[in-house]
Every structure is written in structure tokens, then in C-alpha cells.
Design an enzyme around this catalytic site. Sequence first.
Site, PDB file in Angstrom:
ATOM      1  N   LYS A  22       0.826  -1.219   0.000  1.00 56.21           N
ATOM      2  CA  LYS A  22       0.000   0.000   0.000  1.00 56.21           C
ATOM      3  C   LYS A  22       0.853   1.260   0.000  1.00 56.21           C
ATOM      4  CE  LYS A  22      -1.843   2.045   4.034  1.00 56.21           C
ATOM      5  NZ  LYS A  22      -1.553   3.446   4.038  1.00 56.21           N
ATOM      6  N   ASN A  23       1.817   1.333   0.904  1.00 55.79           N
ATOM      7  CA  ASN A  23       2.545   2.594   1.038  1.00 55.79           C
ATOM      8  C   ASN A  23       3.534   2.845  -0.102  1.00 55.79           C
ATOM      9  OD1 ASN A  23       1.045   3.295   3.224  1.00 55.79           O
ATOM     10  ND2 ASN A  23       2.559   2.667   4.752  1.00 55.79           N
ATOM     11  N   CYS A 118      -4.917  13.399  12.003  1.00 61.41           N
ATOM     12  CA  CYS A 118      -5.378  12.032  11.833  1.00 61.41           C
ATOM     13  C   CYS A 118      -5.482  11.371  13.181  1.00 61.41           C
ATOM     14  CB  CYS A 118      -4.461  11.273  10.899  1.00 61.41           C
ATOM     15  SG  CYS A 118      -3.251  10.355  11.767  1.00 61.41           S
ATOM     16  N   ARG A 123       0.163  15.392  12.389  1.00 61.32           N
ATOM     17  CA  ARG A 123       1.086  14.875  11.366  1.00 61.32           C
ATOM     18  C   ARG A 123       1.649  16.057  10.596  1.00 61.32           C
ATOM     19  NH1 ARG A 123      -1.384   9.319   8.871  1.00 61.32           N
ATOM     20  NH2 ARG A 123       0.668   9.215   7.921  1.00 61.32           N
ATOM     21  N   ASP A 307       3.698   0.544  12.154  1.00 58.15           N
ATOM     22  CA  ASP A 307       2.447   0.084  11.550  1.00 58.15           C
ATOM     23  C   ASP A 307       2.093  -1.353  11.941  1.00 58.15           C
ATOM     24  OD1 ASP A 307       2.172   2.541  10.402  1.00 58.15           O
ATOM     25  OD2 ASP A 307       2.940   1.952   8.442  1.00 58.15           O
ATOM     26  N   ARG A 399      -9.212   0.607   3.727  1.00 54.69           N
ATOM     27  CA  ARG A 399      -8.233   1.518   3.125  1.00 54.69           C
ATOM     28  C   ARG A 399      -6.949   0.786   2.777  1.00 54.69           C
ATOM     29  NH1 ARG A 399      -6.229   5.626   6.854  1.00 54.69           N
ATOM     30  NH2 ARG A 399      -4.636   5.388   5.286  1.00 54.69           N
TER      31      ARG A 399
HETATM   32  N1  EPU Z   1       7.341  14.288  10.919  1.00 51.82           N
HETATM   33  C1  EPU Z   1       7.656  15.591  11.198  1.00 51.82           C
HETATM   34  N2  EPU Z   1       7.679  16.483  10.162  1.00 51.82           N
HETATM   35  C2  EPU Z   1       7.413  16.131   8.889  1.00 51.82           C
HETATM   36  C3  EPU Z   1       7.078  14.801   8.610  1.00 51.82           C
HETATM   37  C4  EPU Z   1       7.052  13.882   9.643  1.00 51.82           C
HETATM   38  O1  EPU Z   1       7.914  15.943  12.352  1.00 51.82           O
HETATM   39  O2  EPU Z   1       7.449  16.994   8.019  1.00 51.82           O
HETATM   40  C5  EPU Z   1       7.325  13.285  12.011  1.00 51.82           C
HETATM   41  C6  EPU Z   1       5.933  12.690  12.224  1.00 51.82           C
HETATM   42  O3  EPU Z   1       5.138  13.494  13.061  1.00 51.82           O
HETATM   43  C7  EPU Z   1       6.270  11.343  12.836  1.00 51.82           C
HETATM   44  C8  EPU Z   1       7.603  10.979  12.160  1.00 51.82           C
HETATM   45  O4  EPU Z   1       8.131  12.187  11.632  1.00 51.82           O
HETATM   46  O5  EPU Z   1       6.478  11.484  14.209  1.00 51.82           O
HETATM   47  C9  EPU Z   1       7.518   9.970  11.034  1.00 51.82           C
HETATM   48  O6  EPU Z   1       6.543  10.375  10.087  1.00 51.82           O
HETATM   49  P1  EPU Z   1       6.626  10.005   8.532  1.00 51.82           P
HETATM   50  O7  EPU Z   1       6.703  11.261   7.766  1.00 51.82           O
HETATM   51  O8  EPU Z   1       7.666   8.970   8.318  1.00 51.82           O
HETATM   52  O9  EPU Z   1       5.184   9.373   8.284  1.00 51.82           O
HETATM   53  P2  EPU Z   1       4.321   9.455   6.974  1.00 51.82           P
HETATM   54  O10 EPU Z   1       5.204   9.513   5.790  1.00 51.82           O
HETATM   55  O11 EPU Z   1       3.277  10.509   7.097  1.00 51.82           O
HETATM   56  C10 EPU Z   1       4.272   6.910   6.502  1.00 51.82           C
HETATM   57  C11 EPU Z   1       3.217   5.834   6.365  1.00 51.82           C
HETATM   58  C12 EPU Z   1       2.592   5.548   7.715  1.00 51.82           C
HETATM   59  C13 EPU Z   1       3.685   5.122   8.690  1.00 51.82           C
HETATM   60  C14 EPU Z   1       4.806   6.172   8.740  1.00 51.82           C
HETATM   61  C15 EPU Z   1       5.995   5.736   9.568  1.00 51.82           C
HETATM   62  C16 EPU Z   1       2.462   6.222   4.141  1.00 51.82           C
HETATM   63  C17 EPU Z   1       1.378   6.679   3.236  1.00 51.82           C
HETATM   64  N3  EPU Z   1       2.221   6.301   5.430  1.00 51.82           N
HETATM   65  O12 EPU Z   1       3.592   8.060   6.993  1.00 51.82           O
HETATM   66  O13 EPU Z   1       1.739   4.444   7.478  1.00 51.82           O
HETATM   67  O14 EPU Z   1       3.143   4.966   9.980  1.00 51.82           O
HETATM   68  O15 EPU Z   1       5.277   6.449   7.411  1.00 51.82           O
HETATM   69  O16 EPU Z   1       6.555   4.578   9.060  1.00 51.82           O
HETATM   70  O17 EPU Z   1       3.518   5.786   3.679  1.00 51.82           O
HETATM   71  C18 EPU Z   1      -0.173   3.107   7.731  1.00 51.82           C
HETATM   72  O18 EPU Z   1       0.143   2.517   6.694  1.00 51.82           O
HETATM   73  O19 EPU Z   1      -1.065   2.690   8.499  1.00 51.82           O
HETATM   74  C19 EPU Z   1       0.518   4.338   8.090  1.00 51.82           C
HETATM   75  C20 EPU Z   1       0.019   5.208   8.949  1.00 51.82           C
END
Ligand code: EPU
Length: 431
Positions: A22-23, A118, A123, A307, A399
Amino acid sequence: MDKFVIMGGKKLIGEVEISGAKNAAVAIIPAALLVEGTCTIENIPRIKDVDVICDILTQLGAKIQFKDNKHTVVIDCTGLNSYTASFEAVQKMRASYYLIGALLGRFNHACVAMPGGCNFGVRPIDQHIKGFEALGAVVDTTSGIIKADAEKLVASHIYLDVVSVGATINTILASVRAEGVTVIENVAKEPHVVDFANFLNAMGAQIKGAGTDTIRVTGVKKLLGGTYSIIPDQIEAGTFMIAAAATQGDVLIKNIIPKHMESISAKLVEIGANVQEFDDSIRVFAGKKQLTKANVKTLPYPGFPTDLQPQIVALLSVAKGNSIITESVWDNRFQYVEELRRLGAVINVDGRVAMVEGVDKLVGATVKATDLRAGASMVIAALVANGVTEIYNLKYIDRGYEDFESKLQALGAQIVRKSDDGTGSVNGVAL
Ligand code: EPU
């Protein structure tokens, strides 16, 4: 409203085929916006998030066609006619933030509404914005709309302050066609980040270092299309591994990359399950040992994935002894614990730490999924609980898990999807 009705107590036994990640899919599909040609993407998981992102691309002028096998999509973004994605379009999916990097990379302009917070806390996207700005974009975030504009995008040296999957991917999206060599440091190393980079390279990009801490992107003028197959879903595979261990079953999880599963395999062995690794499958089966406590700390890859945190907590809630779970990726990812308590789990949460006191048995109850992985946790808990559990809010599970109940039914689980007033039965048992 649909719900799952699960009669617990059956061991999962048999084989299950894992879908595409998915991701990876939710990053690769918007990445097709950068390509002026046809992208054929195979092993697409048929989940709600994929439908949503494909609808958004269609609204932007992309031509999208699923082939007969339903897992191959052909995307042609040659005639794209808009760089604006409305709130209505993006609100259903958090990962729609990838539209910003992709549209900026394609048009030097992006105008994308942001969905709100969320279910597991704030986020932020400050690191995504840091990447865009470093490449020369001016970013405005007033009124819940992200506007990013650049006269031209020029390579830069970017150090991400936090390891972020989204910021890593978005910065790559914006830099693929920028002038010069962009260096991005402290990047995420998740398998889906590597897969996303491999996809773009297959389309003609020049990205090196995905899977390490530093990625180098040499800008190219154009991406021309090609064919690519998405990797198997690490989290779906991990969910079935945990479910097999929790039910003391015997499941061969097929079409996976065992290397991606190492942190999960190691933890399951520590807890007392048997794990046997093959070239592209893993068997998880019960041993003579009782399942016992383990401490788990979530970390970016190659650490234990956040996850899979709710799912392993469901398992540990019936393992002997006290386990400590530390969530170090997200601020607030324990809301689902309240639902597990309804089934009899004994769990105390203090900020980012949960203490799980293993109980002899869980007992069926009515619960809800509070987010996607929380939903998977409820299903695992229900599979081990005595009696019948009803799980509401299936929209979250839909989802991200393809054919979840059919795959579980094939393993012998007594699970059925019902509308509130409907009836159903599975394996001959009325539920
Ligand atoms: N963060 C920041 N600033 C940013 C971006 C992230 O502080 O600009 C922080 C977040 O608050 C968090 C950490 O960095 O504490 C990691 O966040 P990340 O950006 O890695 O998360 P994401 O890209 O929004 C993806 C997955 C999530 C998964 C996370 C961590 C996708 C679409 N989503 O989210 O997947 O939990 O990486 O591995 O790829 C799921 O599949 O259920 C899901 C939530």
C-alpha cells in the site's frame, strides 16, 4: 454500517498470498504525474486508498485504466491539465500530500488542499516544505491549502531533521526534474521508499542511494514511462505473521521479501513462535512453548515498524508476563488500547509507553477500528478471543488490506462481513 463478526478460538492454518505494498502504491501512483508517457504498474493492491488516489489523478487529467487482472494499472499523464487538487479530492487520504511534490516537479506549481489531523496525533509536514523550499519553491500554507511555486527548481543539499517517509518521498518527487544533483540526508530507508525510487528510475530518473541514509538525485529533463511491479506489502505480511502466532496456528505467508520481515520474525521467535524462512515466503507456526512477554520499541526501518505496533500489542495481550511497548515514531498511537480493553486486555498507557499484562484469555465484545492498523489489531484480538466479536468502522481496514476477510476465511478463520441488519455465515457456521 458494515461490521466484521468474528467467532474466535480457531487456529489459522494454510497459505496466504500477500498483495502489493500500500505505502509504495500510494507514492508510486502520484509519481506517475511526473511522467510524460505511459506507466504500466503491476502488483497494485486493490484497496480503497488506491481507488482514491487514482480518482484524484483522473480529475487532474490523467488517463487511468485497470487491466483485466485488476492488479495492473496503466497511467498516462501526458495530457495533464491541472495542478490544483481540491479539499474534496484530497480529504479522504493523508498520503495525498505526495501530490504537492509530484505536481511541483511536473509544473513548477502545486496547489493542494491538506486533509486535517489524523487518528494518531498531529502529522506535520514541515520537513516536506523544507525540501520544497530548498529546491527553490515558495510555499504558502494559509487557509489549509498548500501552494508551492517555483520559477525553476534547482538542486540543493538538504538535511532532514527527522527521519520521515513522506518528506523523503516528496523531496525526491520535487527534485527528479530539477537542475543539478540534489543530496538528501537523514532519509527514510523503508522498503517502500526504495521501491518508489526504483519505480522512478525505471521511468528514466537518476536516483542513487535509496535504502541508505543519503539519497542523490541527478535531475533529468523528462521521464518517459515504462513498466514496473510493486513490492509485496511488508505490513500486510507482518499482520498475517502476528495473527498466525497469536492463534497458535501454522501459516505460510507467500509472495514476500523475507529480508523486509527480519525485525518481525526476530520478535515473534522471542515471543515463542516458530519462524521458517524460504526464498519468497515465511512460515509461522506454533511450537510447544507458550507465548511469552517481550518488549517492543517501534523505530524507522530496519527497526520494528510502528504500523505493526497495534497488532503485536493484541498478541502480547495474551502472552504470559508483562510486556513494555514504546512507540517512538508517532505521538499518540495507543487510542485503540481502549477497544482492546473491552475484550479483556489489561494494558496501561503512559504517553508513548504501554504496559501489557498478559491475560489467559480475551472475551468477545463489540469494538471499533480507530484507524487502519488498529482495525487489524482488533481482528487479531477477536481471532484469539472466546466467543463472538463485532468490529465496526471497517472503512479504515478497507483503506489498506485487500480482501482481508477472504484471506482470513481461507485460513479457517470464522469471520464474516455483515451490514447491521444482515445475516451471514462462514464455513457453515451462522454468525
Ligand atoms: N514528521 C515531522 N515532520 C514532517 C514529517 C514527519 O515531524 O514533516 C514526524 C511525524 O510526526 C512522525 C515521524 O516524523 O512522528 C515519522 O513520520 P513520517 O513522515 O515517516 O510518516 P508518513 O510519511 O506521514 C508513513 C506511512 C505511515 C507510517 C509512517 C511511519 C504512508 C502513506 N504512510 O507516513 O503508514 O506509519 O510512514 O513509518 O507511507 C499506515 O500505513 O497505516 C501508516 C500510517
